[in-house]
Design an enzyme around this catalytic site. Structure first.
Site: not given
Ligand code: BDR
Ligand code: CA
Length: 309
Positions: A238
């Protein structure tokens, strides 16, 4: 001229990828890294930021931020990232420490003093940035744009409706989305297109350096939930989409639209709401990433990791 940025993050495995990519790039000038609670508690996320920087030999100053949402319960994502937020034994404990100044004050002072606008890159809950905007609204004029990972045009990951970063602090999310600052959003709808499949993980290992091996291991650690819960072929990277866009915007298709966050408690709490037709006739300052060139992303990732140790 490199782009001056401040990174606000909660490492977090995918945040660590972001940090490494930004450090490796000559096109970005990281003025400071501010930490947020999020994936795990603030002590761990700060510790993990320092671990990554020390391991990479990078001296960017780190500022500890706020340890909880403006309102509401503390949530975390340790089921994805492990109890300490970054289970990467090869990256040892930090040798450096965080600055004594708080992250929010660092953001305000840096932004108020700058002559060149600064880009904020956020990959955790938006609490630090929201608090800075509330404390000193004039910083808005000094922010080039806010590039953030959060929200989703479709479904959630921490509730059926909401993405984790937004759900951590929907009120902070709304403060940031409301601000008259250009923003670019990387929600789950696009980050779920950037999957570290077994082939991509192998290509990281094949780089043959420490980074290739360690980041490949981290991607594998991260993938269990993605495989079991979502049936994906690997973990979703992400947060590094934000850095990838800064370096290679052509890897993403975007569309401008008004985005708000649901702040009424209930089934959709924390969900981003996308007014693609501008039905509400509210100001539009967010560009939403809709499509990613995953092959191009991984090529960029490898070209950066190979430059590090
Ligand atoms: C986001 O949530 C976190 O667990 C990850 O680092 C990312 O920023 C994804 O939903
Ligand atoms: Ca994150």
């Amino acid at each position: 001229m490199p782009i001056p940025i401040i990174m606000d993050c909660d490492p977090g495995i995918d945040d660590a990828f972001s940090l490494a990519m930004a450090i490796a790039s000559d096109e970005l000038d990281i003025l400071g890294i501010t930490t947020s609670y999020g994936n795990v508690g603030l002590e761990h996320t700060t510790n993990n930021t320092l671990r990554v920087l020390d391991w990479l030999g990078d001296k960017t100053p780190v500022y500890k931020g706020i340890d909880r949402a403006l309102l509401g319960p503390v949530v975390d994502a340790s089921e994805y990232h492990g109890a300490t937020g970054m289970e990467a034994p090869e990256i040892g404990p930090p040798t450096s420490v965080a600055q004594s100044q708080n992250a929010v004050m660092f953001m305000i002072e840096t932004l108020m003093a700058t002559r060149q606008k600064i880009t904020l890159v956020a990959s955790g809950p938006l609490t630090n940035i929201a608090m800075a905007l509330r404390l000193e609204p004039r910083i808005a004029q000094h922010i080039e744009r806010i590039v953030f990972m959060g929200g989703s045009t479709d479904y959630g990951n921490d509730s059926p409706a909401a993405e984790f970063n937004m759900l951590c602090d929907p009120y902070a999310g709304q403060i940031v989305l409301d601000a008259d600052i250009p923003k670019i959003m990387f929600g789950l709808n696009v980050t779920h297109q950037v999957i570290a499949t077994a082939e991509e993980v192998q290509r990281l290992r094949d780089l043959g350096n420490d980074c290739g091996r360690v980041f490949a291991d981290m991607a594998v650690y991260f993938e269990t939930v993605y495989k079991e819960t979502y049936g994906f072929g690997g973990s979703a990277l992400h947060d590094p989409c934000t850095i990838a866009w800064l370096l290679a915007p052509e890897l993403f298709e975007t569309r401008d639209m008004r985005v708000d966050v649901e702040t009424t408690e209930g089934l959709s709490f924390g969900r981003t709401v996308h007014d693609i037709w501008n039905i509400a006739k509210k100001p539009v300052h967010t560009s939403v990433a809709l499509k990613a060139d995953a092959d191009g992303f991984f090529e960029l990732l490898r070209s950066l990791l190979i430059k590090l140790r």
